[in-house]
Enzyme design. Structure first.
Site, mmCIF file in Angstrom:
data_model
loop_
_atom_site.group_PDB
_atom_site.id
_atom_site.type_symbol
_atom_site.label_atom_id
_atom_site.label_comp_id
_atom_site.label_asym_id
_atom_site.label_seq_id
_atom_site.Cartn_x
_atom_site.Cartn_y
_atom_site.Cartn_z
ATOM 1 N N GLY A 98 0.814 -1.219 0.000
ATOM 2 C CA GLY A 98 0.000 0.000 0.000
ATOM 3 C C GLY A 98 0.842 1.262 0.000
ATOM 4 O O GLY A 98 2.080 1.223 0.002
ATOM 5 N N ALA A 99 0.154 2.405 0.032
ATOM 6 C CA ALA A 99 0.843 3.706 -0.020
ATOM 7 C C ALA A 99 1.753 3.888 1.195
ATOM 8 O O ALA A 99 2.919 4.287 1.063
ATOM 9 C CB ALA A 99 -0.194 4.836 -0.092
ATOM 10 N N CYS A 150 -2.837 11.116 10.521
ATOM 11 C CA CYS A 150 -1.858 11.952 9.822
ATOM 12 C C CYS A 150 -2.082 13.455 10.050
ATOM 13 O O CYS A 150 -1.134 14.202 10.298
ATOM 14 C CB CYS A 150 -1.867 11.628 8.339
ATOM 15 S SG CYS A 150 -3.510 11.487 7.624
ATOM 16 N N SER A 166 -3.662 10.932 -1.367
ATOM 17 C CA SER A 166 -2.971 9.706 -0.932
ATOM 18 C C SER A 166 -3.293 9.360 0.515
ATOM 19 O O SER A 166 -3.024 8.240 0.949
ATOM 20 C CB SER A 166 -1.459 9.829 -1.110
ATOM 21 O OG SER A 166 -0.982 10.976 -0.438
ATOM 22 N N GLY A 167 -3.900 10.284 1.254
ATOM 23 C CA GLY A 167 -4.404 9.952 2.579
ATOM 24 C C GLY A 167 -5.452 8.859 2.527
ATOM 25 O O GLY A 167 -5.716 8.191 3.524
ATOM 26 N N HIS A 180 -0.150 16.857 3.336
ATOM 27 C CA HIS A 180 -1.307 17.624 3.801
ATOM 28 C C HIS A 180 -0.858 19.039 4.184
ATOM 29 O O HIS A 180 0.261 19.237 4.671
ATOM 30 C CB HIS A 180 -1.914 16.993 5.062
ATOM 31 C CG HIS A 180 -2.611 15.679 4.837
ATOM 32 N ND1 HIS A 180 -2.849 15.137 3.599
ATOM 33 C CD2 HIS A 180 -3.131 14.785 5.740
ATOM 34 C CE1 HIS A 180 -3.483 13.984 3.732
ATOM 35 N NE2 HIS A 180 -3.662 13.744 5.014
ATOM 36 N N GLN A 215 2.159 13.420 4.674
ATOM 37 C CA GLN A 215 1.379 12.555 5.575
ATOM 38 C C GLN A 215 1.702 11.080 5.366
ATOM 39 O O GLN A 215 1.398 10.275 6.232
ATOM 40 C CB GLN A 215 -0.113 12.858 5.443
ATOM 41 C CG GLN A 215 -0.894 11.957 4.537
ATOM 42 C CD GLN A 215 -0.561 12.093 3.067
ATOM 43 O OE1 GLN A 215 0.052 13.063 2.635
ATOM 44 N NE2 GLN A 215 -0.963 11.107 2.270
HETATM 45 N N1 LIG Z 1 -2.438 7.039 3.478
HETATM 46 C C1 LIG Z 1 -2.146 7.826 4.521
HETATM 47 O O1 LIG Z 1 -1.733 8.995 4.371
HETATM 48 C C2 LIG Z 1 -2.288 7.316 5.912
HETATM 49 C C3 LIG Z 1 -1.859 8.133 6.966
HETATM 50 C C4 LIG Z 1 -1.976 7.667 8.274
HETATM 51 C C5 LIG Z 1 -2.510 6.407 8.497
HETATM 52 N N2 LIG Z 1 -2.921 5.645 7.442
HETATM 53 C C6 LIG Z 1 -3.445 4.315 7.725
HETATM 54 O O2 LIG Z 1 -2.485 3.379 7.243
HETATM 55 C C7 LIG Z 1 -3.144 2.210 6.772
HETATM 56 C C8 LIG Z 1 -2.738 1.947 5.329
HETATM 57 O O3 LIG Z 1 -3.196 3.009 4.527
HETATM 58 P P1 LIG Z 1 -2.765 3.168 2.985
HETATM 59 O O4 LIG Z 1 -3.130 4.542 2.626
HETATM 60 O O5 LIG Z 1 -1.367 2.702 2.761
HETATM 61 O O6 LIG Z 1 -3.788 2.160 2.260
HETATM 62 P P2 LIG Z 1 -3.626 1.381 0.872
HETATM 63 O O7 LIG Z 1 -2.729 2.099 -0.053
HETATM 64 O O8 LIG Z 1 -5.010 1.115 0.434
HETATM 65 O O9 LIG Z 1 -2.924 0.003 1.281
HETATM 66 C C9 LIG Z 1 -3.584 -0.951 2.068
HETATM 67 C C10 LIG Z 1 -2.655 -2.111 2.371
HETATM 68 O O10 LIG Z 1 -3.337 -3.004 3.247
HETATM 69 C C11 LIG Z 1 -3.290 -4.305 2.695
HETATM 70 N N3 LIG Z 1 -4.489 -5.055 3.045
HETATM 71 C C12 LIG Z 1 -5.779 -4.720 2.794
HETATM 72 N N4 LIG Z 1 -6.595 -5.704 3.255
HETATM 73 C C13 LIG Z 1 -5.803 -6.655 3.778
HETATM 74 C C14 LIG Z 1 -6.048 -7.917 4.380
HETATM 75 N N5 LIG Z 1 -7.287 -8.390 4.559
HETATM 76 N N6 LIG Z 1 -4.993 -8.643 4.813
HETATM 77 C C15 LIG Z 1 -3.727 -8.176 4.677
HETATM 78 N N7 LIG Z 1 -3.428 -6.995 4.094
HETATM 79 C C16 LIG Z 1 -4.460 -6.234 3.657
HETATM 80 C C17 LIG Z 1 -3.220 -4.084 1.199
HETATM 81 O O11 LIG Z 1 -2.688 -5.256 0.611
HETATM 82 P P3 LIG Z 1 -3.135 -5.777 -0.845
HETATM 83 O O12 LIG Z 1 -2.196 -5.124 -1.817
HETATM 84 O O13 LIG Z 1 -2.904 -7.250 -0.773
HETATM 85 O O14 LIG Z 1 -4.570 -5.397 -1.056
HETATM 86 C C18 LIG Z 1 -2.259 -2.907 1.145
HETATM 87 O O15 LIG Z 1 -0.927 -3.359 1.273
HETATM 88 C C19 LIG Z 1 -4.662 2.457 6.967
HETATM 89 O O16 LIG Z 1 -5.059 1.912 8.199
HETATM 90 C C20 LIG Z 1 -4.737 3.964 7.003
HETATM 91 O O17 LIG Z 1 -5.860 4.422 7.718
HETATM 92 C C21 LIG Z 1 -2.823 6.066 6.166
#
Ligand SMILES: NC(=O)c1ccc[n+]([C@@H]2O[C@H](COP(=O)([O-])OP(=O)(O)OC[C@H]3O[C@@H](n4cnc5c(N)ncnc54)[C@H](OP(=O)(O)O)[C@@H]3O)[C@@H](O)[C@H]2O)c1
Length: 346
Positions: A15-16, A133, A163-164, A247, A327
């Site tokens: 993921g991101a 974030c 990307s959040g 952000h 973020q």
């Molecule tokens: N993006 C931000 O700026 C940000 C900031 C702070 C906190 N967060 C938190 O960080 C976390 C990740 O966010 P993200 O933005 O990186 O999301 P993302 O790009 O959608 O990535 C999600 C990741 O989780 C994995 N995943 C989803 N379902 C799964 C499952 N059932 N079992 C194992 N792995 C699974 C996905 O794997 P697959 O490739 O196999 O689907 C992918 O690697 C979230 O909880 C989010 O709230 C994000």
């Protein structure tokens, strides 16, 4: 303490945030042999580039923690709830980027520059929560003022990168921007509103009772927990903007004690993790593009709130700031890895 001799798992590595975490581990000198990557069954077998070689992604499961010292969870809240406690029981420190445990009273919620005391004397392994974030970025900007003058309240408006909402949202911005430039009507899938050439209220659910969306509630409650102060008044408005990453936040802060402009600026001298960009003559200030990919949170537009007059000594309790921070890094992966470095004892 460095993580070079630590075996680190990244859950949600595709993921991101997960990919950013891998990049930071690489920068920190953690060898590929000490990195474990997990995601869902969808990504099992995928290889991700790492330190000139690659690491293979495996499906997350209960029995994967043998030999893993620290796991950085970057997947969904459901994954953290399902596998986080089991990882701790198996002897692995867990740093969780999801919101699953942030408000659990027994779980520390930590920004290392702001409340390192939350980890002091903590015996482990344990699960540590990484804050939201927007909360991290706001507190990095406000904490130096809180330390010097106290903070009574803040009115904060966010300008949040797509990307959040994860990797799929970045793809959606590219796709809808290309559609718009080609004169095609693109269909949003991640957000309910088109994210290209548009701004809209944050996509998290709105509480029908109080009108706050979930992101705004997190800013309030997480700030109260991290500062251990339920009296700080927070008035948030969270907005998505068509920016890939980093952000921005406009803050109008009320201090407990009045400060002059020189004193406000001096509060940021030597504050860890922040840089000032504040060139009034050149009209040069922080932007998300300047913050993207960097470690520091950028602060500028430091000025007295014109709605309040300065007192006879040139001081005011009312100040405005403009803050930009990546973020995916300080708002997520970088903060989590800083926590891992704090808890990991070789
Ligand atoms: N993006 C931000 O700026 C940000 C900031 C702070 C906190 N967060 C938190 O960080 C976390 C990740 O966010 P993200 O933005 O990186 O999301 P993302 O790009 O959608 O990535 C999600 C990741 O989780 C994995 N995943 C989803 N379902 C799964 C499952 N059932 N079992 C194992 N792995 C699974 C996905 O794997 P697959 O490739 O196999 O689907 C992918 O690697 C979230 O909880 C989010 O709230 C994000």
């Amino acid at each position: 303490m460095g993580l070079q001799n630590c075996t680190v798992a990244v859950v949600g590595a595709t993921g991101a945030v997960g990919r950013e975490a891998l990049g930071i581990l690489e920068q920190r000198g953690v060898p590929a042999a000490r990195v474990r990557c997990f995601a869902s069954a969808r990504s099992a077998g995928v290889t991700l580039p790492y330190a000139g070689s690659s690491v293979r992604v495996s499906e997350i499961g209960e029995g994967v923690w043998k030999g893993v010292d620290v796991a950085v969870f970057c997947a969904t809240s459901g994954v953290s709830k399902q596998f986080g406690p089991g990882a701790v029981r198996a002897g692995t420190w867990v740093v969780d980027n999801s919101s699953a445990f942030r408000m659990d009273p027994a779980t520390p919620l930590v920004v290392p520059e702001v409340n390192p005391e939350a980890l002091r004397d903590r015996e482990g392994p344990a699960l540590i929560a990484n804050p939201n974030c927007s909360t991290i970025i706001m507190l990095m900007g406000l904490n130096p003022l809180r330390v010097r003058f106290g903070v009574e309240g803040v009115v904060v408006s966010t300008y949040q990168a797509v990307s959040g909402a994860g990797a799929a949202a970045m793809d959606e911005l590219s796709r809808l921007a290309a559609d718009a430039l080609a004169g095609r009507a693109g269909e949003p899938k991640v957000f309910i509103e088109p994210c290209a050439f548009n701004v809209f209220s944050h996509n998290s659910a709105v509480d029908p009772a109080n009108g706050l969306n979930v992101e705004e509630s997190k800013l309030i409650h997480e700030t109260h927990k991290i500062w251990n102060d339920r009296n700080v008044r927070i008035t948030p408005t969270c907005i998505r903007v068509p920016v890939y990453r980093a952000h921005s936040e406009s803050c109008a802060v009320t201090l407990r004690n009045p400060a002059s402009e020189t004193e406000v600026r001096a509060a940021f001298d030597g504050a860890p993790g922040v840089s000032i960009i504040d060139d009034r003559a050149g009209n040069v200030f922080p932007t998300p593009l300047k913050a993207a990919g960097g470690d520091d949170v950028l602060i500028g537009r430091i000025r007295p709130d014109p709605a309040h007059t300065l007192d006879d000594s040139g001081r005011s309790r009312h100040w405005c700031l403009w803050i930009c921070g990546d973020q995916l890094r300080k708002g997520a992966a970088q903060n989590a890895i800083q926590i891992a470095e704090m808890v990991w004892r070789n």
